[in-house]
Design an enzyme around this catalytic site. Sequence first.
Site, PDB file in Angstrom:
ATOM      1  N   HIS A  89      85.907  50.385 -13.458  1.00 21.00           N
ATOM      2  CA  HIS A  89      87.200  50.335 -14.151  1.00 21.00           C
ATOM      3  C   HIS A  89      87.223  49.169 -15.147  1.00 21.00           C
ATOM      4  O   HIS A  89      87.702  49.315 -16.273  1.00 21.00           O
ATOM      5  CB  HIS A  89      88.350  50.100 -13.161  1.00 21.00           C
ATOM      6  CG  HIS A  89      88.568  51.205 -12.166  1.00 21.00           C
ATOM      7  ND1 HIS A  89      88.645  50.983 -10.814  1.00 21.00           N
ATOM      8  CD2 HIS A  89      88.756  52.532 -12.343  1.00 21.00           C
ATOM      9  CE1 HIS A  89      88.886  52.131 -10.196  1.00 21.00           C
ATOM     10  NE2 HIS A  89      88.942  53.088 -11.094  1.00 21.00           N
TER      11      HIS A  89
ATOM     12  N   LYS B 204      99.112  59.906  -1.668  1.00 21.39           N
ATOM     13  CA  LYS B 204      97.653  59.690  -1.598  1.00 21.39           C
ATOM     14  C   LYS B 204      97.203  58.768  -0.457  1.00 21.39           C
ATOM     15  O   LYS B 204      96.011  58.585  -0.248  1.00 21.39           O
ATOM     16  CB  LYS B 204      97.148  59.140  -2.937  1.00 21.39           C
ATOM     17  CG  LYS B 204      96.530  60.223  -3.814  1.00 21.39           C
ATOM     18  CD  LYS B 204      95.615  59.608  -4.852  1.00 21.39           C
ATOM     19  CE  LYS B 204      94.735  60.647  -5.525  1.00 21.39           C
ATOM     20  NZ  LYS B 204      93.857  60.057  -6.531  1.00 21.39           N
TER      21      LYS B 204
ATOM     22  N   ARG C  84      82.389  59.541 -15.557  1.00 22.33           N
ATOM     23  CA  ARG C  84      81.138  59.046 -14.972  1.00 22.33           C
ATOM     24  C   ARG C  84      80.034  60.087 -15.013  1.00 22.33           C
ATOM     25  O   ARG C  84      78.858  59.753 -15.115  1.00 22.33           O
ATOM     26  CB  ARG C  84      81.355  58.641 -13.500  1.00 22.33           C
ATOM     27  CG  ARG C  84      82.186  57.408 -13.315  1.00 22.33           C
ATOM     28  CD  ARG C  84      82.644  57.270 -11.890  1.00 22.33           C
ATOM     29  NE  ARG C  84      83.485  58.411 -11.524  1.00 22.33           N
ATOM     30  CZ  ARG C  84      84.195  58.502 -10.402  1.00 22.33           C
ATOM     31  NH1 ARG C  84      84.149  57.522  -9.522  1.00 22.33           N
ATOM     32  NH2 ARG C  84      84.933  59.556 -10.165  1.00 22.33           N
TER      33      ARG C  84
ATOM     34  N   SER D  98      86.302  53.914  -6.225  1.00 21.24           N
ATOM     35  CA  SER D  98      87.086  53.117  -5.277  1.00 21.24           C
ATOM     36  C   SER D  98      86.819  53.593  -3.845  1.00 21.24           C
ATOM     37  O   SER D  98      86.765  52.786  -2.920  1.00 21.24           O
ATOM     38  CB  SER D  98      88.580  53.241  -5.593  1.00 21.24           C
ATOM     39  OG  SER D  98      88.853  52.729  -6.867  1.00 21.24           O
TER      40      SER D  98
HETATM   41  O1  PNS Z   1      92.548  57.244 -10.646  1.00 23.29           O
HETATM   42  P1  PNS Z   1      93.014  58.671 -10.523  1.00 23.29           P
HETATM   43  O2  PNS Z   1      93.610  58.910  -9.144  1.00 23.29           O
HETATM   44  O3  PNS Z   1      91.951  59.662 -10.878  1.00 23.29           O
HETATM   45  O4  PNS Z   1      94.228  58.838 -11.597  1.00 23.29           O
HETATM   46  C1  PNS Z   1      94.916  60.056 -11.730  1.00 23.29           C
HETATM   47  C2  PNS Z   1      96.188  59.891 -12.597  1.00 23.29           C
HETATM   48  C3  PNS Z   1      97.057  58.777 -12.080  1.00 23.29           C
HETATM   49  C4  PNS Z   1      95.768  59.558 -14.013  1.00 23.29           C
HETATM   50  C5  PNS Z   1      96.951  61.260 -12.596  1.00 23.29           C
HETATM   51  O5  PNS Z   1      97.107  61.683 -11.279  1.00 23.29           O
HETATM   52  C6  PNS Z   1      98.325  61.177 -13.261  1.00 23.29           C
HETATM   53  O6  PNS Z   1      98.435  60.954 -14.445  1.00 23.29           O
HETATM   54  N1  PNS Z   1      99.385  61.369 -12.460  1.00 23.29           N
HETATM   55  C7  PNS Z   1     100.754  61.292 -12.923  1.00 23.29           C
HETATM   56  C8  PNS Z   1     101.454  62.643 -12.792  1.00 23.29           C
HETATM   57  C9  PNS Z   1     101.166  63.529 -13.987  1.00 23.29           C
HETATM   58  O7  PNS Z   1     101.432  63.190 -15.119  1.00 23.29           O
HETATM   59  N2  PNS Z   1     100.573  64.727 -13.753  1.00 23.29           N
HETATM   60  C10 PNS Z   1     100.261  65.654 -14.809  1.00 23.29           C
HETATM   61  C11 PNS Z   1      98.842  65.518 -15.317  1.00 23.29           C
HETATM   62  S1  PNS Z   1      97.696  66.254 -14.167  1.00 23.29           S
END
Ligand code: PNS
Length: 172
Positions: free
Chosen positions: A27, A51, A100, A138
């Site tokens: 990150h 989560k 990645r 993570s």
């Molecule tokens: O680190 P991660 O868990 O892969 O991040 C995922 C994240 C936070 C970017 C994604 O879950 C997100 O944007 N969630 C907010 C809800 C949302 O906007 N959902 C619609 C897009 S799928």
Amino acid sequence: MSNKVRQEGEHRIAVYPGSFDPVTFGHLDIIRRAAKQFDQLIVSVLNNTSKNPLFSVEERVALLKEVTKDLPNVEIDYFRDLLVRYMRSRNAQVSIRGIRSVTDFEYELQMASTNRQLDEGIETIFMMTNPKYSYLSSSIVKEIAKFNAPVQDLVPPAVEAALKRKFGNAPS
Ligand code: PNS
């Protein structure tokens, strides 16, 4: 809403959203590189109760603040809304995501397409993770730390210490 991602002379604000449970060197590599490309980079932690994270949002934000304190144009925040709505509220035009491997791609494409469908004025920019962190996540870090094995090559010292405290491997 306007489709225009950038106007001439505009202050360019990007958001790097994620769970960051916890922040890793992978990150941090993306944060440093993205910060060079934008006037302001907001690293924002999703406050997602479903989560079952190891670290609370406050803890994740505090760790991110600690490990980015040398980066003046990086701000740490959190959100609990749709990403595109949150980005509008922060006046951000671009979402940054790290990729990645090909296995990341399908999920990321789905997310970027969903966000575009929700708000076509928001752009997603993918950055390839440094190959030396291509295996890192993570979840891997938490798995290793849980068994009290060294994680100093995977996370900054502040995160290593926080993991030790979480798993009862260090004095609090
Ligand atoms: O680190 P991660 O868990 O892969 O991040 C995922 C994240 C936070 C970017 C994604 O879950 C997100 O944007 N969630 C907010 C809800 C949302 O906007 N959902 C619609 C897009 S799928």
